[in-house]
Enzyme design. Sequence first.
Site, PDB file in Angstrom:
ATOM      1  N   CYS A 142       0.825  -1.213   0.000  1.00 26.88           N
ATOM      2  CA  CYS A 142       0.000   0.000   0.000  1.00 26.88           C
ATOM      3  C   CYS A 142       0.863   1.268   0.000  1.00 26.88           C
ATOM      4  O   CYS A 142       1.601   1.497  -0.942  1.00 26.88           O
ATOM      5  CB  CYS A 142      -0.994  -0.028   1.153  1.00 26.88           C
ATOM      6  SG  CYS A 142      -2.383   1.123   0.901  1.00 26.88           S
ATOM      7  N   HIS A 235      -4.392  -4.634  -0.045  1.00 22.90           N
ATOM      8  CA  HIS A 235      -4.192  -5.169   1.304  1.00 22.90           C
ATOM      9  C   HIS A 235      -4.679  -6.621   1.371  1.00 22.90           C
ATOM     10  O   HIS A 235      -5.637  -6.938   2.080  1.00 22.90           O
ATOM     11  CB  HIS A 235      -4.959  -4.334   2.332  1.00 22.90           C
ATOM     12  CG  HIS A 235      -4.289  -3.062   2.716  1.00 22.90           C
ATOM     13  ND1 HIS A 235      -3.147  -3.018   3.483  1.00 22.90           N
ATOM     14  CD2 HIS A 235      -4.599  -1.774   2.429  1.00 22.90           C
ATOM     15  CE1 HIS A 235      -2.789  -1.758   3.663  1.00 22.90           C
ATOM     16  NE2 HIS A 235      -3.656  -0.980   3.037  1.00 22.90           N
ATOM     17  N   GLU A 237      -3.462  -8.819   2.970  1.00 16.97           N
ATOM     18  CA  GLU A 237      -3.266  -9.326   4.333  1.00 16.97           C
ATOM     19  C   GLU A 237      -4.415  -8.983   5.269  1.00 16.97           C
ATOM     20  O   GLU A 237      -4.478  -9.504   6.394  1.00 16.97           O
ATOM     21  CB  GLU A 237      -1.958  -8.760   4.908  1.00 16.97           C
ATOM     22  CG  GLU A 237      -2.023  -7.358   5.475  1.00 16.97           C
ATOM     23  CD  GLU A 237      -2.003  -6.256   4.424  1.00 16.97           C
ATOM     24  OE1 GLU A 237      -2.022  -5.071   4.792  1.00 16.97           O
ATOM     25  OE2 GLU A 237      -1.958  -6.589   3.217  1.00 16.97           O
TER      26      GLU A 237
END
Length: 303
Positions: A142, A235, A237
């Site tokens: 990011c 993102h 994750e």
Amino acid sequence: MPVKVPDNLPAIEQLREENIFILNESRADTQDIRPLKVGILNLMPIKSMTETDLLRLISNSPLLVEIDLIETSSYRGTHTPVSHMDTFYQPWNKVKEKYYDGFIITGAPVEEIDFEQVGYWKELCEIMDWTRSHVTSTLYICWGALAGLYHHYGVRKNILPKKISGVFPHRVIDQKVALFRGFDDEFLVPHSRNSEINRTDLEKVEELKIMSESQVAGVHCVMNANGSEIFITGHSEYSPGTLDFEYLRDTEKGLNPSVPENYYRDDNPEKEVLVRWRGHANLLFSNWLNYYVYQQTPYHLPN
């Protein structure tokens, strides 16, 4: 294989409740296997949330991984207890003589500020330069990806007129790339950012190649020729509740945020989150650890 983490890290309890095998330092010292050494420069405000999100994915691999949690030496945020930082984090000036198989630079909530105005920018530039001589493969996430592309390649970010928030479909441009081995033709990724990188700006940089993109969210993954630098604008994750947390936080602040797209069932924040990105998220991190960290790194790292 488990992930080796510091004793008593709060993320351990949460991950074990999810049946994820975590090995604390005390037990790991009895293992006769050379673990992959991965450093995480965590620039996010709520450190424990990011730790858990990343460790959840790193642990879903057959490789033994040892984690160092790292903070900048010149700046410490105020959203995480000092006791947590003192116990589990090392400042970069204490680890910069080390070598790592893999390194992760996270996002940070400073997108709308010019890079040079960020308080720790000078140190971050030093860290990004250091990765080129001390790390086998660095994964930028990011804002970290925007910062890395700007510092290393001069690619500027562009502030969006409206924050992009939600879960969006993406396509892999080159199916032969190992990072996306096993991916479907279309995969979903959460995004939460106020800026982007223009495709035309990236195409001017010969050393870089765009690997995946979204019609809605734009460029997703960019990497150099050997995968020593991988930039991810989304993102993957994120846990199921992270976008919900951000939406409620911004709502309470009176920022009037848009409802994250394709995230809640029927796009209704009163309903449950519909998780549809977890499988490809695990595959992305497993492929990174296997093909760009484990298979590229020497067995014996320099001291």
